[in-house]
Structures are given as C-alpha cells and as structure tokens.
Design an enzyme around this catalytic site. Structure first.
Site, mmCIF file in Angstrom:
data_model
loop_
_atom_site.group_PDB
_atom_site.id
_atom_site.type_symbol
_atom_site.label_atom_id
_atom_site.label_comp_id
_atom_site.label_asym_id
_atom_site.label_seq_id
_atom_site.Cartn_x
_atom_site.Cartn_y
_atom_site.Cartn_z
ATOM 1 N N HIS A 39 40.653 -2.625 81.321
ATOM 2 C CA HIS A 39 41.745 -2.265 82.241
ATOM 3 C C HIS A 39 41.314 -1.183 83.239
ATOM 4 C CE1 HIS A 39 44.240 -4.802 79.813
ATOM 5 N NE2 HIS A 39 44.218 -3.981 78.777
ATOM 6 N N ASP A 67 43.489 -11.286 77.502
ATOM 7 C CA ASP A 67 44.215 -10.234 76.782
ATOM 8 C C ASP A 67 45.330 -10.786 75.898
ATOM 9 O OD1 ASP A 67 45.277 -7.836 75.938
ATOM 10 O OD2 ASP A 67 45.389 -6.921 77.903
#
Length: 454
Positions: free
Chosen positions: A271, A322
């Site tokens: 991220h 994810d």
C-alpha cells in the site's frame, strides 16, 4: 518433453513480434525463442496474442468469501477499521476445509484473470471455529494444497502478528487467531521450508505492520530468519496509522521503516498510500517494490498512492488483489491509472512518455516489479523464464483489429477478464477457452462453504 508453441502475436521483452516459435523444455521453462517459422512448421499453433502471466503480489485468500458483504452502512462513518470488524467475524467461523475451498476457488479466478502466481500474505494461523487446532502450520498447508490443486504458482508468506497497536498493545479477541511470539513464528518458518520446497512453492515472510509488531520483535525475526525469500509489510495504508506512528515514534511510517529496518530489494511495501514527497523518493531509492492493490484500496477508502511521482523517481511497483473484491489483472491496472487521473484531473498519468502506451507502461511495470516482489526470478517470455503465459481471445473483434501495444490498451481499458482465453503455468495449460479442468468440483466445494458461512 520438449515442445514448441507457434505464436502469431507475442509480447517479448523487446516488444511485440509476429510468428515466433517458443520452445519449452521438459521442466516447464522457456528454452528458446525464435522469430519466424514456416507455414509447415511443427508445433502447437496459438492464434491469440500471447503475454507473460503476472504475479499477484498481495493476497488474503480467505477474504474472497466476504467480498460484497461489507457494503451495508454502519451507524458511524465506515472505514477500514469498521470493515475489519466484518472480517474478524468471518475469521472466527472458518474451518480448515472451508479456508482451503475458498483459496482454491480464488486461485482459479486469479488464473482466469491473467495472474500466474499469487503471493499469499497469510496471517490466519489459528482460527478454526469449532474445529480449533494448535497446529499453526495447518493453515499454511491448506494454502499450499489449494495452490497445488489449482496449479497456480505460489509464494507463501507467513505473517508475524503480535499486537493491536503501537507500543505492543494487547491484541483484541478478534486478532487472537493471527498471533505468534517470535520463537513460535521462527519455528513455523522452519517447519514450512521443506514443505514449500516439496510443492514447488517459494517461501518468504511478512511482518504484518509497524503497529502489529514491536521494533525488537521485527529485528529479532529479521536477524534469525533463513528463508532467503521476499519480505513484505503493510505500511502507511490509512491516515490513522500515520497519526498513531507519529505519536508513538515521532516519525511517519515509511520514514521509520527506512530508518530502522534493513529495507532492500527483498522487500515489498504493501500500500504505502500515505507518503510525503520525501518518503516517496526514499522508498523509490531503497530498491523495495511498492505493492499496490487499487480495487481494495478503493473499496476501503484508503486513498491514492502517488504512483506517478514514484515511477518518475525510479520506483518499482507490483499489483495485488488483497481482499479480492476484484480478481483480474486488467481491473487492477485500470483502477491504478484511473486513480491517478481522478487525483490530477488529467489523462495518461502512468506512462513512459509522449506517444507511449499507458497499458504497456502499466503492464511492464507490474510484470517486472511483481516478479521481484514474488521472489520468482526471471520474468517475461525469454529463455530461462518459466512458461507462464496468457493467451487473449484472438477472435475478439477489438483484439483482432489491434496491433502492438494497442492490444494491451484494449484489454486493460476496454475488455478486461472476458478477453483472457487460455492460461499456461509451468508449461501446463490450466485454463482453456476460459475453463479450468477442476471448475466443477472446486465450484461445488466453494458453494457449500458460502452456504455454511452465511
């Protein structure tokens, strides 16, 4: 057994080429790539455009079961932190068999979406509902078995997770299925090393986040681990995390990580959404890959990664799915570019320069960065690389009329998943005409699991 693929259109490291013979050795690797072949050449003819399969560099497989079930508004403003409560409720109910069925279904979906390898960031070590077990390796074995059953390449990253927040905060009840102490975690890595090797999986490790492990714990693990594989960590995903890190350490998360940990080319910063310009330059210069998951980051309202500045500074990126609200290459790459456009209110943001294809720039970046973050070695269609290939539908009129990089632009920005026709991993065709040979049995097990969990 050696065999040859006769490809009418293929993306090589140096660019698109027509009429290329790709010879595969008996171990599922590319032995030779030769331009030009005669009309009577012997081999398997591939009509559609051929691309290298990408690595999916960030997966929490079990979360695929809750995709679409966290979209009811709560009493307060929803965020990552409220979404997490839904995830904890799922974790508390899962059995080993259910988790394996979810992972197998997901891994087929990832193949059909154009991914050839998945990096499983695996932190669900102990939760088994009524079938609770103290064997923290069982969950990893279920992941390894799901990947073996489906045929997708696997990089397995057991995750160290010990605390609820900075300063070694006591974990909540919902987090207890994730927890290890340092010695237990290192023992888990030692247990899994031969098992991963036996199944052809790559073993690395992950530190869940700066808030879930103390500096001393992280350093002890990094000094003692012997995997030699990738090292991944969630960092700077939410603004609250940045605020708490500043309050506890006096530094922002990415700055603290680069100051205090031995970050290098083995690392992947997952991220890294909230960085200053200085942190962006430092991360780009560290050699670490930024692991981006645009669909999940959008779903959770995390924010937009500074991808254009990171690329211009020489940074490497990979893409992952994810929480698996999306499961294909095209959607993740498209959302990555569209996020940059929305922020800048301009078009063509993640691109190598005037006259260059956005789709090709995105694809090349994700291919190279993904291979590094997965610890997969060589990437692309070249001698020595694994024969991990995606064939797009050559009969689709959009693709039939496209040439060169326009093929990628059509796929990523207009067609998406339906354009993926065939997928080969390690020299084996796993998806043909959009179907996997184990679709029926894996679909049935997955359907039973969802009914049990509803």
């Amino acid at each position: 057994m050696r065999r040859t693929l006769l490809c009418s259109r293929i993306l090589l490291p140096e660019g698109w080429a027509c009429d290329v013979a790709v010879t595969l050795d008996g171990a599922g690797r590319i032995e030779a790539v030769r331009r030009g072949f005669n009309a009577d050449a012997e081999g398997e003819r591939i009509a559609g455009p051929v691309l290298p399969a990408l690595a999916n560099i960030h997966s929490h497989a079990f979360q695929r079961a809750m995709a679409g079930l966290a979209e009811t508004a709560g009493a307060t403003e929803d965020s990552f932190w409220t979404w997490r409560d839904t995830m904890y409720r799922l974790v508390a109910r899962l059995s080993p068999e259910q988790m394996e069925s979810i992972a197998a279904k997901l891994y087929i979906e990832l193949l059909k979406g154009g991914f050839g390898r998945v990096v499983e960031f695996h932190y669900l070590h102990h939760a088994w509902g009524a079938g609770r077990t103290d064997d923290s390796a069982e969950a990893s074995r279920r992941i390894i078995e799901a990947a073996r059953t489906v045929g997708i390449g696997l990089t397995h990253l057991p995750v160290f997770y010990a605390h609820a927040g900075f300063g070694g905060a006591e974990p909540s009840e919902g987090q207890r299925p994730f927890l290890h102490d340092v010695d237990g975690f290192l023992a888990l890595l030692d247990t899994l090393a031969p098992e991963c090797e036996a199944q052809g999986a790559r073993l690395g490790l992950a530190l869940h986040s700066l808030r879930a492990a103390t500096p001393d714990e992280m350093r002890r693990i990094l000094e003692a681990e012997r995997t030699g594989g990738p090292i991944h960590i969630h960092v700077a995903e939410q603004e609250r995390e940045v605020e708490e890190c500043l309050a506890f350490t006096g530094r922002r998360p990415v700055d603290w990580m680069l100051d205090e940990l031995p970050v290098d080319e083995r690392w992947c910063a997952i991220h890294a959404t909230h960085m200053t310009a200085g942190e962006t330059l430092r991360l780009a210069g560290s050699g670490a890959v930024a692991g981006l998951c645009p669909a999940t980051e959008a779903s959770l309202g995390d924010g937009i990664f500074p991808a254009t500045a990171f690329r211009e500074a020489g940074g490497r990126i990979g893409i992952g799915t994810d929480s698996h609200v999306a499961t294909d290459v095209a959607e993740e790459l498209r959302l990555l570019e569209y996020g940059q456009r929305l922020r800048d209110r301009r078009r063509s943001r993640f691109v190598a320069g005037p006259g260059r294809s956005v789709g090709r720039t995105l694809f090349d970046a994700a291919l190279q960065g993904g291979a590094r973050a997965a610890g997969a070695g060589a990437s692309g269609i070249a001698p020595g690389a694994p024969a991990d290939l995606v064939v797009l539908d050559g009969n689709d009129p959009y693709l039939a009329a496209a040439e060169g990089d326009a093929i990628l632009d059509r796929w990523i920005f207009a067609l998406g998943r339906p354009a993926v026709r065939d997928v080969m991993i390690g020299g084996r065709w796993l998806v043909r005409e959009g179907r996997h040979e184990k679709d029926e049995e894996i679909d049935a097990a997955f359907a039973r699991t969802l009914l049990q969990l509803r």
